[in-house]
Each structure stands twice: as structure tokens, then as C-alpha cells.
Design a protein around this motif. Structure first.
Motif, mmCIF file in Angstrom:
data_model
loop_
_atom_site.group_PDB
_atom_site.id
_atom_site.type_symbol
_atom_site.label_atom_id
_atom_site.label_comp_id
_atom_site.label_asym_id
_atom_site.label_seq_id
_atom_site.Cartn_x
_atom_site.Cartn_y
_atom_site.Cartn_z
ATOM 1 N N ILE A 15 0.815 -1.195 -0.170
ATOM 2 C CA ILE A 15 -0.001 -0.034 -0.080
ATOM 3 C C ILE A 15 0.856 1.235 0.155
ATOM 4 O O ILE A 15 0.559 2.432 -0.504
ATOM 5 N N GLY A 33 0.345 3.356 -9.535
ATOM 6 C CA GLY A 33 0.120 3.034 -8.061
ATOM 7 C C GLY A 33 -0.286 1.677 -8.196
ATOM 8 O O GLY A 33 0.088 0.878 -7.285
ATOM 9 N N VAL A 39 2.084 6.896 -6.696
ATOM 10 C CA VAL A 39 0.826 7.846 -7.224
ATOM 11 C C VAL A 39 1.382 9.280 -6.923
ATOM 12 O O VAL A 39 1.443 10.196 -8.088
ATOM 13 N N ILE A 56 1.192 4.019 -2.904
ATOM 14 C CA ILE A 56 0.672 5.635 -2.678
ATOM 15 C C ILE A 56 1.927 6.434 -3.145
ATOM 16 O O ILE A 56 1.636 7.417 -3.665
#
Length: 186
Positions: free
Chosen positions: A46, A142, A53, A50
Motif C-alpha cells: 500500500i 500506483g 501515485v 501511494i
């Protein structure tokens, strides 16, 4: 804009995201050999997603600004940037020293995520110059990096890191190809 152009652009973004995610994948292979729980692997994926992104988003914003200011010169600069980044990844994976191990928690996880997403900033810069779709780019980057990180961590639990260097060389080669495409559109 016709559907073939949109599909072509999305496929290009997916391939680029895969090339960039191979860095996280190959490093995650080695990290996956460290004893860790599935919950920690999930969290690592995760966080890396992120960062993949945020970094291209920053790069795209700067790239669009440069494109508006400098026009076609910035397209050449973006192509050269991708070529340089791709060759750097290939060179460092073949001849560079082994990265020092960083624990994948707390500040170590932030540092790890930042290090594997720096190339996404550079590619984002090039894509901003090129005028790629922002939302599609950052979502694809992402998601692909997150899934490749999870795959690397899980696979690292089962195999040794024999694929690590070859994965990075493949990723660098793909970036070189896209750099050439920007410089010599066909």
C-alpha cells in the motif's frame, strides 16, 4: 479522440508502470526473504503504491509546466531523461553495488518507498511534458507497483533472488524504448 488512441495510450501507461514496478518487485523479492507477516506485506504494498501515485503526479505537474514554457524542446528533454534513466537502471543493476538492507518498517519503509518511486518522478516529468492523462497515469502506476510489490514479497518467501537483476535490466530496457519513442515518433 478515437477509442484505438485511448487504448494505445492506456497500454503504453500499463507497460511503463510495469517497467517502473519491476524495481519495487525485484527489491521486494529480496525483502520477502525476511521473515514477516502477511499484514506487514500488505502494508508495504500500500505504501509503495501511494508513493508511485505521488511521485509521478509531482513529476507530471512540473513536466506540464516545462512543456508550456519550452514546447518541443521539452519533448526532446523528456526522451533524453527516459533514456538516461533506463540506461542508469541497466548499468546499476549489472555493475552497481548491492543496496544496503533497510528494515521495511517506519522510517525504513518510507525511505524504501521513496527510493523505488524516484524513477516514477522522472517518468512523470517526461509524461507531463508529453501531455499524458494525469488520473489514468497515477492510478495505473500506483496499482501496478502495489501489486508487483506484493508479488515480489510473496515470491521472495518461496524463491531466491535470481530474478532481481534481470527484472531491473528488463525495466531499464523498456524505459530506454519509451525514451526512443519520444525522440523518434513513428
Amino acid at each position: 479522440m478515437d477509442i484505438q488512441h485511448v487504448i494505445g495510450e492506456l497500454m503504453t501507461l500499463i507497460i511503463m508502470a510495469f517497467a517502473l514496478g519491476l524495481d519495487a518487485f525485484s527489491i521486494s523479492l529480496g525483502m520477502g526473504m525476511i521473515s514477516m507477516r502477511l499484514r506487514q506485506m500488505f502494508y508495504i504494498g500500500i505504501v509503495i503504491g501511494i508513493f508511485h501515485v505521488i511521485m509521478p503526479l509531482l513529476g507530471m505537474a512540473i513536466g506540464r509546466f516545462l512543456s508550456e514554457q519550452f514546447g518541443s524542446i521539452s519533448t526532446i528533454a523528456g526522451g533524453l531523461l527516459l533514456l538516461g534513466l533506463g540506461f542508469h537502471i541497466i548499468y546499476s543493476s549489472l555493475f552497481g553495488e548491492e543496496d544496503s538492507k533497510i528494515a521495511p518498517t517506519g522510517f525504513g519503509l518510507i525511505l524504501f518507498s521513496l527510493s523505488v518511486s524516484l524513477d516514477s518522478f522522472s517518468v512523470g516529468l517526461s509524461l507531463g511534458i508529453y501531455g499524458a492523462r494525469t488520473v489514468a497515469t497515477v492510478v495505473i502506476f500506483g496499482a501496478v507497483s502495489m501489486f508487483l510489490t506484493w508479488a515480489g514479497l510473496l515470491l521472495g518467501n518461496h524463491v531466491k533472488t535470481w530474478l532481481g537483476t534481470y527484472g531491473e535490466v528488463l525495466g531499464g530496457s523498456i524505459l530506454v524504448g519509451f525514451g526512443l519513442k519520444l525522440l523518434f515518433p513513428f
